[in-house]
Scaffold this motif. Structure first.
Motif, PDB file in Angstrom:
ATOM      1  N   THR A  89       0.863  -1.200   0.000  1.00 39.01           N
ATOM      2  CA  THR A  89       0.000   0.000   0.000  1.00 39.01           C
ATOM      3  C   THR A  89       0.891   1.239   0.000  1.00 39.01           C
ATOM      4  OG1 THR A  89      -0.029   0.139   2.411  1.00 39.01           O
ATOM      5  CG2 THR A  89      -1.754  -1.222   1.359  1.00 39.01           C
ATOM      6  N   PRO A  90       0.340   2.380  -0.477  1.00 46.72           N
ATOM      7  CA  PRO A  90       1.142   3.615  -0.415  1.00 46.72           C
ATOM      8  C   PRO A  90       1.521   3.980   1.023  1.00 46.72           C
ATOM      9  CG  PRO A  90      -1.050   4.035  -1.400  1.00 46.72           C
ATOM     10  CD  PRO A  90      -0.917   2.558  -1.198  1.00 46.72           C
ATOM     11  N   GLU A  91       0.631   3.666   1.996  1.00 47.56           N
ATOM     12  CA  GLU A  91       0.909   3.980   3.407  1.00 47.56           C
ATOM     13  C   GLU A  91       2.121   3.185   3.901  1.00 47.56           C
ATOM     14  OE1 GLU A  91      -2.826   5.335   2.239  1.00 47.56           O
ATOM     15  OE2 GLU A  91      -2.164   3.235   2.198  1.00 47.56           O
ATOM     16  N   GLN A  92       2.183   1.896   3.484  1.00 51.55           N
ATOM     17  CA  GLN A  92       3.318   1.055   3.885  1.00 51.55           C
ATOM     18  C   GLN A  92       4.630   1.610   3.315  1.00 51.55           C
ATOM     19  OE1 GLN A  92       4.396  -2.788   1.903  1.00 51.55           O
ATOM     20  NE2 GLN A  92       3.290  -3.663   3.638  1.00 51.55           N
ATOM     21  N   LEU A  93       4.616   1.996   2.032  1.00 54.14           N
ATOM     22  CA  LEU A  93       5.823   2.573   1.417  1.00 54.14           C
ATOM     23  C   LEU A  93       6.214   3.863   2.134  1.00 54.14           C
ATOM     24  CD1 LEU A  93       5.159   2.049  -2.416  1.00 54.14           C
ATOM     25  CD2 LEU A  93       6.773   0.804  -0.986  1.00 54.14           C
ATOM     26  N   SER A  94       5.204   4.703   2.487  1.00 59.21           N
ATOM     27  CA  SER A  94       5.474   5.968   3.198  1.00 59.21           C
ATOM     28  C   SER A  94       6.148   5.703   4.541  1.00 59.21           C
ATOM     29  CB  SER A  94       4.171   6.743   3.439  1.00 59.21           C
ATOM     30  OG  SER A  94       3.875   7.516   2.318  1.00 59.21           O
ATOM     31  N   SER A  95       5.679   4.658   5.241  1.00 54.10           N
ATOM     32  CA  SER A  95       6.262   4.369   6.562  1.00 54.10           C
ATOM     33  C   SER A  95       7.732   3.943   6.412  1.00 54.10           C
ATOM     34  CB  SER A  95       5.457   3.291   7.288  1.00 54.10           C
ATOM     35  OG  SER A  95       5.625   2.038   6.635  1.00 54.10           O
ATOM     36  N   TYR A  96       8.062   3.223   5.325  1.00 49.35           N
ATOM     37  CA  TYR A  96       9.458   2.843   5.074  1.00 49.35           C
ATOM     38  C   TYR A  96      10.296   4.076   4.728  1.00 49.35           C
ATOM     39  CZ  TYR A  96       7.922  -2.081   4.709  1.00 49.35           C
ATOM     40  OH  TYR A  96       7.411  -3.323   4.948  1.00 49.35           O
ATOM     41  N   ILE A  97       9.708   4.982   3.939  1.00 49.02           N
ATOM     42  CA  ILE A  97      10.427   6.210   3.541  1.00 49.02           C
ATOM     43  C   ILE A  97      10.803   7.026   4.781  1.00 49.02           C
ATOM     44  CG2 ILE A  97      10.133   8.456   2.377  1.00 49.02           C
ATOM     45  CD1 ILE A  97       8.329   6.883   0.318  1.00 49.02           C
ATOM     46  N   GLN A  98       9.873   7.070   5.760  1.00 51.56           N
ATOM     47  CA  GLN A  98      10.093   7.880   6.973  1.00 51.56           C
ATOM     48  C   GLN A  98      11.351   7.437   7.733  1.00 51.56           C
ATOM     49  OE1 GLN A  98       8.441  10.648   7.876  1.00 51.56           O
ATOM     50  NE2 GLN A  98       7.268  10.399   5.985  1.00 51.56           N
ATOM     51  N   LEU A  99      11.723   6.158   7.604  1.00 55.77           N
ATOM     52  CA  LEU A  99      12.917   5.657   8.314  1.00 55.77           C
ATOM     53  C   LEU A  99      14.196   6.379   7.878  1.00 55.77           C
ATOM     54  CD1 LEU A  99      12.155   1.824   8.066  1.00 55.77           C
ATOM     55  CD2 LEU A  99      11.876   3.264  10.097  1.00 55.77           C
ATOM     56  N   PHE A 100      14.196   6.858   6.637  1.00 61.49           N
ATOM     57  CA  PHE A 100      15.398   7.520   6.102  1.00 61.49           C
ATOM     58  C   PHE A 100      15.466   9.003   6.513  1.00 61.49           C
ATOM     59  CE2 PHE A 100      14.754   3.881   3.421  1.00 61.49           C
ATOM     60  CZ  PHE A 100      16.009   3.494   2.987  1.00 61.49           C
ATOM     61  N   ARG A 101      14.367   9.501   7.056  1.00 61.49           N
ATOM     62  CA  ARG A 101      14.178  10.941   7.173  1.00 61.49           C
ATOM     63  C   ARG A 101      15.262  11.676   7.966  1.00 61.49           C
ATOM     64  NH1 ARG A 101       8.436  13.522   8.955  1.00 61.49           N
ATOM     65  NH2 ARG A 101       9.326  15.284  10.025  1.00 61.49           N
ATOM     66  N   ASN A 102      15.635  11.141   9.130  1.00 56.82           N
ATOM     67  CA  ASN A 102      16.598  11.872   9.978  1.00 56.82           C
ATOM     68  C   ASN A 102      18.014  11.324   9.862  1.00 56.82           C
ATOM     69  OD1 ASN A 102      14.655  13.636  10.999  1.00 56.82           O
ATOM     70  ND2 ASN A 102      13.880  12.004  12.334  1.00 56.82           N
ATOM     71  N   ASN A 103      18.236  10.483   8.849  1.00 57.12           N
ATOM     72  CA  ASN A 103      19.562   9.877   8.691  1.00 57.12           C
ATOM     73  C   ASN A 103      20.197  10.417   7.409  1.00 57.12           C
ATOM     74  OD1 ASN A 103      21.702   8.104   8.106  1.00 57.12           O
ATOM     75  ND2 ASN A 103      20.710   6.441   9.248  1.00 57.12           N
ATOM     76  N   LEU A 104      21.022  11.446   7.571  1.00 54.30           N
ATOM     77  CA  LEU A 104      21.562  12.148   6.398  1.00 54.30           C
ATOM     78  C   LEU A 104      22.410  11.239   5.522  1.00 54.30           C
ATOM     79  CD1 LEU A 104      22.478  15.674   7.810  1.00 54.30           C
ATOM     80  CD2 LEU A 104      20.611  15.055   6.288  1.00 54.30           C
ATOM     81  N   LYS A 105      23.179  10.323   6.142  1.00 54.79           N
ATOM     82  CA  LYS A 105      24.044   9.433   5.357  1.00 54.79           C
ATOM     83  C   LYS A 105      23.178   8.505   4.498  1.00 54.79           C
ATOM     84  CE  LYS A 105      28.237   8.292   4.378  1.00 54.79           C
ATOM     85  NZ  LYS A 105      28.472   9.041   3.160  1.00 54.79           N
ATOM     86  N   ALA A 106      22.124   7.952   5.124  1.00 54.68           N
ATOM     87  CA  ALA A 106      21.226   7.041   4.390  1.00 54.68           C
ATOM     88  C   ALA A 106      20.503   7.792   3.276  1.00 54.68           C
ATOM     89  CB  ALA A 106      20.220   6.421   5.352  1.00 54.68           C
ATOM     90  N   LEU A 107      20.095   9.032   3.565  1.00 53.24           N
ATOM     91  CA  LEU A 107      19.428   9.864   2.546  1.00 53.24           C
ATOM     92  C   LEU A 107      20.339  10.082   1.344  1.00 53.24           C
ATOM     93  CD1 LEU A 107      17.572  12.768   4.407  1.00 53.24           C
ATOM     94  CD2 LEU A 107      16.587  11.223   2.745  1.00 53.24           C
ATOM     95  N   GLU A 108      21.591  10.389   1.638  1.00 57.80           N
ATOM     96  CA  GLU A 108      22.551  10.675   0.565  1.00 57.80           C
ATOM     97  C   GLU A 108      22.827   9.418  -0.267  1.00 57.80           C
ATOM     98  OE1 GLU A 108      27.014  12.640   0.101  1.00 57.80           O
ATOM     99  OE2 GLU A 108      26.037  12.622   2.067  1.00 57.80           O
ATOM    100  N   ASN A 109      22.988   8.275   0.422  1.00 57.70           N
ATOM    101  CA  ASN A 109      23.316   7.023  -0.277  1.00 57.70           C
ATOM    102  C   ASN A 109      22.193   6.538  -1.189  1.00 57.70           C
ATOM    103  OD1 ASN A 109      25.774   6.966   0.980  1.00 57.70           O
ATOM    104  ND2 ASN A 109      25.184   5.493   2.561  1.00 57.70           N
ATOM    105  N   HIS A 110      20.939   6.845  -0.815  1.00 48.60           N
ATOM    106  CA  HIS A 110      19.791   6.261  -1.548  1.00 48.60           C
ATOM    107  C   HIS A 110      18.842   7.332  -2.080  1.00 48.60           C
ATOM    108  CE1 HIS A 110      21.186   2.416  -0.025  1.00 48.60           C
ATOM    109  NE2 HIS A 110      21.248   2.967   1.174  1.00 48.60           N
ATOM    110  N   CYS A 111      19.409   8.517  -2.340  1.00 52.13           N
ATOM    111  CA  CYS A 111      18.578   9.662  -2.748  1.00 52.13           C
ATOM    112  C   CYS A 111      17.771   9.365  -4.026  1.00 52.13           C
ATOM    113  CB  CYS A 111      19.487  10.870  -2.961  1.00 52.13           C
ATOM    114  SG  CYS A 111      18.564  12.367  -3.252  1.00 52.13           S
ATOM    115  N   GLY A 112      18.412   8.770  -5.032  1.00 51.30           N
ATOM    116  CA  GLY A 112      17.734   8.478  -6.304  1.00 51.30           C
ATOM    117  C   GLY A 112      16.590   7.503  -6.123  1.00 51.30           C
TER     118      GLY A 112
END
Length: 654
Positions: free
Chosen positions: A352-375
């Motif tokens: 579901t879109p809600e499930q994908l959104s909840s996974y996306i939120q995990l990256f939110r406060n982790n700048l290194k993870a955001l940078e590594n998987h930005c695309g």
């Protein structure tokens, strides 16, 4: 001789087109026209590559560039030749007086002569003491949207003209009979294709389906540089040009169960781009906003040429069914989160879109993870926004209605179908979110008139059309704010300027074009129908013209396709054609070669690219296929291409 993998070759050629720019970018301000920017975005590594090569900044050529007053060195990248509005923009920048050294990288010799004359013109515009260099690019600027699909962004406005009532037959239409701007577009396309085939080392046989395709194929076959190239090249290919206007139902239909097609259709376009979309990335930040077009955060996009995981996911979006593509998005996201040791709770079952959104939120406060998987995150956020978009739920309504139209068209005449449509045309104040807008009706009308083919004109049809026109004009005039598409069709940017007369004129023009659309296949012998009326045991169905063409190419039992015309490139071919009338001589067949290139003249859809790829893989395994086109179409962009008031206007702004 086997052709190397076309995708790797195409990517190499896309990069090659940017080498002269990268070599001259150091300490320069780089200006790009819109088509060049789009090619750089998809296939040239993005602006980051130019900045890494030492460019001071990268700017749009159309923008009023105040910085030009401070830059002593400027590089202009233009997709075509230096003419019209492009020439005016270059002159404006150089006229600001600071540039002492200017480089122009362009596509071919301009109307004003060769590189020496252009350099003289640029020096004159710079003023005394200025140095100018003109570099004629080798390969054309391409946008490689997927492994099988490449676009030529400089030709997005190209569309075969519709046949008027009692107009000339295809055999009577030549390059000299075309309007000036279309003639220039055909010449530019032939030059670009020759440059591309030179870079790929190809010796092609040209084939055509439709009148404009016939002209392009004939021009390419007879083009002197192309004739020289074909004498030297060793890798063989068949190039089949197909006119978009022969089947517009494929351009506006909702047949494809494809995630990429829906993302491209519902999300807003990136500014200045015709293909890629803006992805609102606010949910990955702490910014609290409900503004759809939040401009504080830079938008995400679909093109991720430097991110292998994101590229692989985009190919899945292009090639898989929607449900499989969404599961693939979840898999990529879970793998990325696991690699970053994020606390992910894996769940099975439907995504579901809600499930994908909840996974996306995990990256939110982790700048290194955001940078590594930005695309990757940009593509998954685009998926979530598309699945939640109101226009996506309408997609299935369109599909159901198109199926109903296919049944109705088989059972009753066009006036009856139009009369059934009439009560559904509602003004702004009467509409609910599920009702069709004015633009949606234009999509349905194009679908109907293209599917039905030739229709009997008469008083009954005139009367039915008159009622639909009246309802459409009222609905358009009642819009509180005309949409961008309606503004382009009516030529009015404000509802105050949109008079009843202007709306009536626009709708009359649309219906004239719709009648012309019904005549598009009248000269076809084999591909004259795209509507299968069905029977007692089978439902009526739409049979895409492109599918019919590819099946014919892959059919080993059909030695001489009737409607796929071979364009001879010299005396040997002409003799073959002549002898074949009274001797057993095999004429060239589009299925003869290991590489098949389909060029859709006037745009192609994601579903059509997938269909071509799957058909060739099943019917002719071992044959490699590339789809080239001038644009990647969505239902609304196809309607704009057909009806926009300013399409292919002469470029005379100088």
């Amino acid at each position: 001789m086997a052709v190397p993998v076309p995708e790797l070759q195409l990517r190499r050629v896309c990069r090659q087109a940017w080498e002269p720019v990268l070599a001259r970018a150091r300490r320069a301000l780089v200006f790009l026209d819109a088509a060049s920017a789009e090619a750089l975005h998809w296939g040239g590594g993005g602006a980051g590559d130019l900045l890494a090569a030492g460019a001071l900044a990268v700017r749009a050529l159309a923008a009023e560039a105040g910085e030009a007053a401070r830059a002593a060195r400027v590089v202009f990248v233009v997709s075509g030749t230096l003419r019209g509005g492009t020439a005016a923009a270059v002159r404006r920048v150089l006229g600001q007086g600071a540039a002492r050294h200017c480089v122009l990288v362009c596509g071919g010799e301009a109307e004003g002569g060769g590189p020496a004359e252009l350099e003289e013109t640029l020096r004159r515009w710079m003023g005394e003491g200025g140095r100018a260099e003109v570099v004629l690019r080798g390969p054309p600027l391409l946008a490689p949207v997927s492994a099988e699909l490449c676009l030529l962004p400089a030709l997005t406005a190209l569309l075969p003209p519709l046949p008027g009532p009692g107009g000339p037959g295809p055999a009577e239409v030549g390059l000299s009979t075309l309007p000036t701007e279309l003639r220039a577009a055909v010449r530019a396309l032939v030059g670009d294709l020759d440059a591309l085939f030179t870079a790929l080392g190809l010796r092609e046989e040209s084939f055509a389906v439709g009148p404009l395709s016939r002209i392009i194929a004939a021009e390419l076959a007879g083009y002197a540089p192309a004739r020289n190239r074909r004498r030297m090249a060793t890798s063989k290919a068949s190039v089949v040009f197909v006119d978009r206007t022969l089947d517009l139902a494929g351009a506006v239909g909702h047949h494809g169960d494809n995630l990429a097609e829906k993302i491209l259709s519902v999300l807003p376009k990136l500014p200045g781009h015709k293909t890629d979309v803006m992805v609102n990335m606010a949910e990955l930040t702490a910014l609290q906003t409900t503004d759809e077009t939040c401009s504080i955060i830079a938008p995400g996009c679909l093109s991720q040429p430097n991110d292998p995981a994101a590229k692989a996911l985009w190919e899945s979006f292009m090639n898989l069914k929607q449900k499989e593509a969404v599961m693939e998005a979840r898999r990529h996201l879970v793998e990325a989160a696991s690699r970053e040791n994020l606390p992910i709770k894996m769940s099975m079952g439907e995504v579901t879109p809600e499930q994908l959104s909840s996974y996306i939120q995990l990256f939110r406060n982790n700048l290194k993870a955001l940078e590594n998987h930005c695309g990757l995150l940009q593509l998954v956020v685009a998926t979530v926004q598309t699945l939640k978009h109101p226009q996506t739920s309408k997609w299935d309504n369109f599909l159901a209605f198109e199926r109903l139209l296919l049944q109705t068209i088989g059972e009753s005449e066009m006036p009856g179908v139009l009369n059934q449509l009439l009560p559904m045309i509602k003004s702004y104040n009467e509409r609910t979110k599920d009702d069709y807008t004015c633009e949606d009706f234009l999509v349905l009308l194009v679908y109907m008139y293209s599917v039905v083919g030739e229709i009997k004109s008469g008083k009954e049809l005139d009367a039915a059309e008159k009622e639909v026109k009246k309802a459409l004009v009222k609905a358009i005039c009642d819009e509180p704010e005309p949409s961008p598409l309606l503004q382009k069709i009516t030529g009015c940017d404000l509802s105050l300027n949109l008079t009843s007369q202007k709306a009536t004129d626009a709708v009359d023009d649309i219906f004239r074009s719709l009648r012309d659309i019904t005549r598009a296949r009248m000269h076809m012998k084999q591909f004259n129908a795209i509507h299968n009326p069905g029977s007692n045991t089978h439902q009526a169905s739409y049979k895409p013209l492109l599918k019919q063409v590819v099946e014919e190419i892959c059919n080993p039992d059909q030695p001489d396709p009737v409607d796929i015309e071979h364009m001879s490139s010299g005396l040997t071919d002409l003799l073959k054609t002549g002898f074949s009338m009274f001797m057993k001589v095999n004429r060239p067949h589009p299925g003869d070669h290991p590489l098949l290139i389909i060029f859709m003249v006037g745009g192609v859809t994601v579903s059509e690219v997938k269909m071509v790829k799957d058909l060739v893989a099943t019917r002719k395994p071992g044959t490699q296929v590339i789809v080239l086109s001038s644009a990647l179409l969505t239902p609304h962009s196809a309607v704009e291409l057909l009806f926009a008031a300013d399409r292919l206007q002469p470029d005379t702004d100088i």
